[in-house]
Design a protein around this motif. Structure first.
Motif, PDB file in Angstrom:
ATOM      1  N   THR A  14       0.920  -1.287   0.022  1.00 16.37           N
ATOM      2  CA  THR A  14      -0.018  -0.121   0.016  1.00 16.37           C
ATOM      3  C   THR A  14       0.796   1.075  -0.140  1.00 16.37           C
ATOM      4  N   SER A  15       2.018   1.174   0.743  1.00 14.45           N
ATOM      5  CA  SER A  15       2.996   2.482   0.696  1.00 14.45           C
ATOM      6  C   SER A  15       3.409   2.795  -0.540  1.00 14.45           C
ATOM      7  N   LEU A  18       0.656   4.311  -2.803  1.00 18.78           N
ATOM      8  CA  LEU A  18       0.354   5.450  -2.452  1.00 18.78           C
ATOM      9  C   LEU A  18       1.530   6.113  -3.148  1.00 18.78           C
ATOM     10  N   LEU A  43      -8.012   4.798   0.818  1.00 20.67           N
ATOM     11  CA  LEU A  43      -6.746   5.736   1.158  1.00 20.67           C
ATOM     12  C   LEU A  43      -6.148   6.300   0.113  1.00 20.67           C
ATOM     13  N   ARG A 116       7.516  -0.794   9.618  1.00 17.42           N
ATOM     14  CA  ARG A 116       7.063   0.162  10.758  1.00 17.42           C
ATOM     15  C   ARG A 116       6.614  -1.053  11.691  1.00 17.42           C
ATOM     16  N   ALA A 123      -1.451   1.274   8.125  1.00 13.10           N
ATOM     17  CA  ALA A 123      -0.170   1.721   8.386  1.00 13.10           C
ATOM     18  C   ALA A 123       0.413   2.286   7.626  1.00 13.10           C
ATOM     19  N   ALA A 124       0.200   2.282   6.246  1.00 11.26           N
ATOM     20  CA  ALA A 124       0.985   2.801   5.050  1.00 11.26           C
ATOM     21  C   ALA A 124       1.161   4.015   4.975  1.00 11.26           C
ATOM     22  N   THR A 125       2.018   4.785   4.493  1.00 16.74           N
ATOM     23  CA  THR A 125       2.365   6.104   4.048  1.00 16.74           C
ATOM     24  C   THR A 125       3.102   6.185   2.758  1.00 16.74           C
ATOM     25  N   ALA A 126       2.890   7.251   2.264  1.00 16.04           N
ATOM     26  CA  ALA A 126       3.463   7.659   0.770  1.00 16.04           C
ATOM     27  C   ALA A 126       4.907   7.769   0.929  1.00 16.04           C
ATOM     28  N   ASP A 127       5.366   8.146   2.006  1.00 13.06           N
ATOM     29  CA  ASP A 127       6.720   8.631   2.212  1.00 13.06           C
ATOM     30  C   ASP A 127       7.693   7.325   2.966  1.00 13.06           C
ATOM     31  N   LEU A 128       7.165   6.254   3.147  1.00  8.61           N
ATOM     32  CA  LEU A 128       7.870   5.228   4.040  1.00  8.61           C
ATOM     33  C   LEU A 128       9.066   4.932   3.488  1.00  8.61           C
ATOM     34  N   CYS A 157       9.204   6.335  -5.686  1.00  6.61           N
ATOM     35  CA  CYS A 157       8.998   6.116  -4.039  1.00  6.61           C
ATOM     36  C   CYS A 157      10.279   6.638  -3.373  1.00  6.61           C
TER      37      CYS A 157
END
Length: 361
Positions: A14-15, A18, A43, A116, A123-128, A157
Motif C-alpha cells: 500500500t505504501s 500510495l 486511502l 514499521r 499503517a501505510a504512508t506514501a513517504d515510507l 518512491c
C-alpha cells in the motif's frame, strides 16, 4: 511507467501504491482479502478494479512463502511488461521460480529496507521509502527494460537503489534486520514476568532495545521461515559472545584478583568491539556517523511544546541533526535530547535558557 498492479495491500504494498498514485501512475490493487484492497483504495492508493489489459509493472507484496507462486501465476497470465517482488528475502523465491519453470528475464527481485512496527494498509504512508535503501538483485538474464522499470519505481518512491547479489542480500539482512528483531524480542520477553517495580524503572535504553519487539509475530514467522540458515549463523556467533560474557561476569564475582582482572578484560573486549561495530552504522544521509553534541531540555507534555522548541532552535540558525525524547515516569514531562553540531551547542544552550527552557546537564 503509466500503470502498475500491486498484489498484496499490506504496509509495503500500500505504501508503494500510495507513492506511485501520488505521482500520476494508474495503480490497480489486488489482495487475497478484497476488503483489504478496498481499504487501500479508499486511502488513495489506487483502484481495486482489475486492469483491462497488461500493465507496465506488477509489484508482488505478499509474505515470502507466497511470493513464488504469486509471481508464477502473474507471469504465466502475461499481466505486465515487468515483474518484481518486495519480499525481505531474495535467494529462495528466485530458486522457487526457477523450479516452477518460469521465464525469469522479465523478473527482478527487490527489497525496500523500510518498515514499521505496525502492519496493514492503515499503517501505510506514501513517504515510507523516502531516503531508504531499496535493494535490487538483477542477474545476467534480467531484461534491461525490467531493470529500468525497477529503477523508476525506486525513484518515484524517493528511495536509494542498491544493487546486490540475492544470497549476499539474505546474509546481510540476517545480520542487520532479522537477528536484531529476535534479540529485541528476547530482551522484551524478560519483561513479561518481571516485577512491576523493575518495569517502572524502564528508561530510554530499554525502550530503544525493545522498540521493534512490538512487531507482528505472524509477519516475522513468515520472514524468518524464508531465511532461517543465515539468521541461525548470526545467532550462533552472538551465542558465543554471550557465553564469553557470562563467563567474564562470573569471573568478576571471584575472590581472586587475577580472575576479576580476566573478567574485566572480557567485558571490555565485547564493549570495545561493540563500539567499533556501532561506529560503522551509517549516520545522516548515509555518511559516517558524526560526533554531535547533545543539548538536553526538560519539556512539558502539552500540545505545541515540540513545535516551540524547534522554532526557538531555528531562530538561532541551529539545525537539529537528530532528536530523542525520554518520558518521565509518572510525570507530565520528559527530556528532549537535541543533537547538534558541537560548535552550535553553546549558542543553542544559551538561547534556550533565555527563552525560559530548563536545560539539563
Amino acid at each position: 511507467m503509466r500503470t502498475a498492479l500491486v498484489i498484496g495491500t499490506g504496509l509495503i504494498g500500500t505504501s508503494a501504491a500510495l507513492a506511485l498514485a501520488g505521482r500520476g501512475v494508474q495503480v490497480h490493487l489486488m489482495d487475497h482479502d478484497p476488503a483489504q484492497a478496498r481499504t487501500a483504495a479508499a486511502l488513495g492508493a489506487g483502484t481495486d478494479e482489475a486492469p483491462e489489459g497488461a500493465v507496465d509493472l506488477v509489484i508482488v507484496a505478499v509474505p515470502p512463502a507466497y511470493v513464488a507462486n504469486t509471481l508464477a501465476e502473474a507471469i504465466r497470465g502475461g499481466l505486465a511488461r515487468g515483474y518484481l517482488d518486495v519480499a525481505s528475502v531474495k535467494g529462495g523465491p528466485r530458486r522457487e521460480l526457477e523450479a516452477l519453470g518460469c521465464d525469469l528475464t522479465g523478473y527482478l527481485g527487490t527489497h525496500p529496507m523500510a518498515g514499521r512496527e505496525r502492519s496493514g494498509p492503515l499503517a501505510a504512508t506514501a513517504d515510507l521509502f523516502e531516503g531508504r535503501p531499496w535493494v535490487l538483485t538483477p542477474t545476467r538474464d534480467t531484461d534491461t527494460e525490467v531493470l529500468n522499470l525497477a529503477l523508476e519505481l525506486v525513484a518515484l518512491c524517493r528511495a536509494v537503489p542498491v544493487v546486490m547479489d540475492a544470497d549476499a542480500h539474505d546474509r546481510a539482512v540476517a545480520l542487520v534486520s532479522h537477528t536484531p528483531q529476535l534479540l529485541s524480542s528476547m530482551v522484551a520477553a524478560r519483561l513479561r514476568d518481571a516485577d512491576e517495580t523493575a518495569v517502572r524503572l524502564c528508561g530510554q535504553g530499554i525502550r530503544d532495545v525493545t522498540r521493534i519487539a512490538a512487531s507482528d509475530p505472524r509477519m516475522w514467522i513468515d520472514i524468518l521461515s524464508a531465511n532461517p540458515g543465515p539468521v541461525a549463523d548470526v545467532l550462533a556467533a552472538v551465542a558465543g559472545d554471550l557465553d564469553e560474557t557470562v563467563r567474564a561476569l562470573r569471573a568478576l564475582q571471584s575472590a581472586e584478583e587475577d580472575k576479576r582482572d580476566e573478567g574485566a578484560a572480557g567485558i571490555e573486549d565485547v564493549l570495545r568491539r561493540g563500539n567499533a561495530g556501532r561506529s560503522r552504522v551509517p549516520g545522516k544521509h548515509g555518511a559516517a556517523p558524526a560526533a554531535y553534541e547533545t543539548v538536553t531540555v526538560l519539556i512539558g507534555d502539552q500540545p505545541g511544546e515540540l513545535a516551540r522548541i524547534f522554532a526557538d532552535a531555528g531562530r538561532e540558525g541551529v539545525n537539529i541533526e537528530d532528536v530523542r525524547i525520554e518520558h518521565a515516569t509518572g510525570q507530565q514531562a520528559g527530556l528532549i535530547q537535541l543533537m547538534v553540531e558541537p560548535t552550535m551547542a553553546p549558542g543553542l544552550t544559551a538561547a534556550l535558557r533565555e527563552r525560559g527552557w530548563s536545560i539539563r546537564q
